[in-house]
Scaffold this motif. Structure first.
Motif, PDB file in Angstrom:
ATOM      1  N   LYS A  14       1.007  -1.152   0.057  1.00 11.59           N
ATOM      2  CA  LYS A  14       0.010   0.044  -0.100  1.00 11.59           C
ATOM      3  C   LYS A  14       0.944   1.207  -0.089  1.00 11.59           C
ATOM      4  N   LEU A  15       1.949   1.199   0.721  1.00  9.40           N
ATOM      5  CA  LEU A  15       2.802   2.407   0.887  1.00  9.40           C
ATOM      6  C   LEU A  15       3.499   2.501  -0.582  1.00  9.40           C
ATOM      7  N   LYS A  16       3.727   1.483  -1.034  1.00 10.89           N
ATOM      8  CA  LYS A  16       4.465   1.713  -2.521  1.00 10.89           C
ATOM      9  C   LYS A  16       3.579   2.219  -3.370  1.00 10.89           C
ATOM     10  N   GLU A  17       2.220   2.369  -3.164  1.00  9.44           N
ATOM     11  CA  GLU A  17       1.319   2.912  -4.314  1.00  9.44           C
ATOM     12  C   GLU A  17       1.134   4.257  -4.027  1.00  9.44           C
ATOM     13  N   HIS A  18       1.456   4.997  -2.988  1.00  8.86           N
ATOM     14  CA  HIS A  18       1.375   6.195  -2.454  1.00  8.86           C
ATOM     15  C   HIS A  18       2.636   6.958  -2.262  1.00  8.86           C
ATOM     16  N   PHE A  19       3.687   6.715  -2.149  1.00  5.38           N
ATOM     17  CA  PHE A  19       5.014   7.293  -1.726  1.00  5.38           C
ATOM     18  C   PHE A  19       6.114   6.909  -2.732  1.00  5.38           C
ATOM     19  N   ARG A  96       6.896  12.909  -8.335  1.00  4.63           N
ATOM     20  CA  ARG A  96       6.314  12.444  -7.169  1.00  4.63           C
ATOM     21  C   ARG A  96       5.627  10.985  -7.468  1.00  4.63           C
ATOM     22  N   PRO A  98       4.740   7.405  -7.507  1.00  7.07           N
ATOM     23  CA  PRO A  98       5.010   6.282  -6.055  1.00  7.07           C
ATOM     24  C   PRO A  98       5.821   5.340  -6.760  1.00  7.07           C
ATOM     25  N   ARG A 122       7.373  12.420   0.996  1.00  9.20           N
ATOM     26  CA  ARG A 122       7.921  11.893   0.217  1.00  9.20           C
ATOM     27  C   ARG A 122       8.238  10.478   0.352  1.00  9.20           C
ATOM     28  N   SER A 334      -2.408   0.389  10.931  1.00 11.52           N
ATOM     29  CA  SER A 334      -2.234   1.541  10.882  1.00 11.52           C
ATOM     30  C   SER A 334      -2.709   2.054  12.139  1.00 11.52           C
TER      31      SER A 334
END
Length: 419
Positions: A14-19, A96, A98, A122, A334
């Motif tokens: 999930k983090l990879k899809e947003h950062f 930016r 991701p 970032r 989370s």
């Protein structure tokens, strides 16, 4: 060595899809590189940095390095090439998108701190611990591993005991001493017992000679190694810098600095004391834990799982194990929580206090199968001290099934997981 799935896999995806930058930190050999290679290695170039060799000139000319290596990139042990961070920041300011960079680090001294400060918005930073018991048994779904959620969800209400009774890692039962003695480093899980000590001997030598000498600039490596062993023997105790220094013939200031180095390299963590008064909470002593029970047993010269059964060290090791397991559970979700320990002036104490949304759950930890009224005195004292904030008291022990000792105290087996 076969790959074992980790609880934080879904969170990392999930983090990879947003950062644009995802950072995985943790002690050496906990599986950071293996995890990232498994999740993202098919599409990303994987480069491992070294304190001696300047891989592809990354330190000498970081801009040229990134020009020659297109994203996505897995950059392993980024603390050995800190010059890259400023260039990564500039690149992600321009783009930016991701999932561009995946970084790992086994120390959080200046480098990991600079990532958090300079790449706010970032970079997502997540810690990876040694493997939990469910992970060692092949159970990695957070929904299955996070049994404490049933207790937190109930708040001050009734915990659904039937759900907890349907839980239980049967494979873990009857293997307590082996589980504590072996610990959770992936590299130890399939090792024969007779070469187990060789693994940790090599681990400590590499840790002291590379991380401590090169990064932390500690010149007296022999005394530091003894300090490391002493810290392991004091796991699950309140931190006393004067005592640590006196045992080794160093000043309390040196002991404090060295313990901070253990924290910065993820070998040690501390839980602050709980007090309703914030000033007193910050000024009282924290409680410290080594981050792997297998390493603690090695440092204490416990040679076999059977030898652990007769050690006075068993109680602190068992407490360390349970605290680590609960801490690992929360790494995969989370919803944040705070951890504390509690000691009253009267001498009453609670091993762990979990705080979320203004509710406090006191947790006592006992390495025993038969629970007596004396074992819940700390829980009772805590409830009397904080009656309006206190949720259900929990006692984790070597019992087979969860049950209510009283209306306010739930006894749970150490091997519980929703398997």
């Amino acid at each position: 060595m076969k790959y074992r799935h980790r609880i934080i896999e879904s969170k990392l995806k999930k983090l990879k899809e947003h950062f644009p930058v995802v950072v995985v930190t943790g002690a050496r050999q906990v599986g950071k590189s293996t995890l990232l290679a498994y999740l993202f290695g098919k599409n990303a170039r994987h480069i491992v940095f070294d304190p001696v060799t300047d891989e592809f000139g990354a330190r000498r000319d970081p801009e040229f390095f990134l020009q020659q290596h297109k994203t996505p990139l897995i950059l392993d042990e980024i603390q050995y090439a800190p010059e890259l961070l400023a260039v990564i920041k500039r690149n992600t300011d321009k783009d930016r998108a991701p999932g561009q960079f995946f970084l790992t680090g086994s120390q959080n001294l200046s480098v990991i701190k600079s990532i958090s400060e300079s790449m706010a918005g970032r970079a997502a930073v997540i810690d990876l611990d040694a493997m939990s018991v469910p992970e060692r048994l092949g159970i990695s779904d957070p929904a299955l591993c996070f049994w404490f959620e049933e207790i937190l969800r109930a708040g001050r209400g009734v915990v659904p005991l039937d759900k907890l009774k349907r839980s239980g890692a049967a494979q873990a039962r009857g293997r307590l001493f082996e589980m504590l003695w072996r610990g959770g480093y992936p590299g130890t899980l399939d090792l024969p017992d007779d070469i187990f000590a060789d693994y940790f001997q090599s681990y400590i030598r590499t840790y002291v000679e590379r991380d401590i000498r090169v990064i932390a600039e500690v010149s007296d490596q022999q005394t530091f190694s003894r300090f490391f062993g002493l810290a392991g023997a004091l796991t699950a105790q309140e931190v006393n810098y004067s005592h640590l220094g006196r045992e080794l013939g160093v000043t309390p200031q040196t002991a404090s600095r060295w313990l901070n180095i253990l924290k910065a390299t993820y070998q040690w963590f501390e839980i602050p004391p709980y007090h309703g008064n914030l000033v007193k909470r910050l000024s009282n002593k924290g409680k410290g834990y080594l981050t792997d029970t297998g390493l603690a047993c090695y440092l204490a010269h416990v040679s076999t799982p059977q030898a652990l059964a007769t050690q006075p060290f068993l109680g602190p090791i068992f407490e360390t194990h349970v605290v680590l397991e609960i801490k690992r559970m929360f790494s995969g979700i989370s919803a944040p929580v705070n951890f504390f320990h509690w000691r009253a002036h009267s001498g009453a104490e609670v091993d762990l206090v979990i705080e979320r949304d203004g509710i406090l759950w006191p947790v006592e930890i006992k390495c025993k199968a038969k629970i007596a009224s004396s074992d819940i005195r700390g829980l009772t004292a805590f409830r009397e001290a904080y009656p309006k904030q206190c949720g259900l008291g929990v006692l984790v022990a070597s019992v087979e099934e969860p049950y209510f000792y009283s209306r306010d105290v739930l006894v749970l087996p150490y091997s519980l997981c929703n398997a």
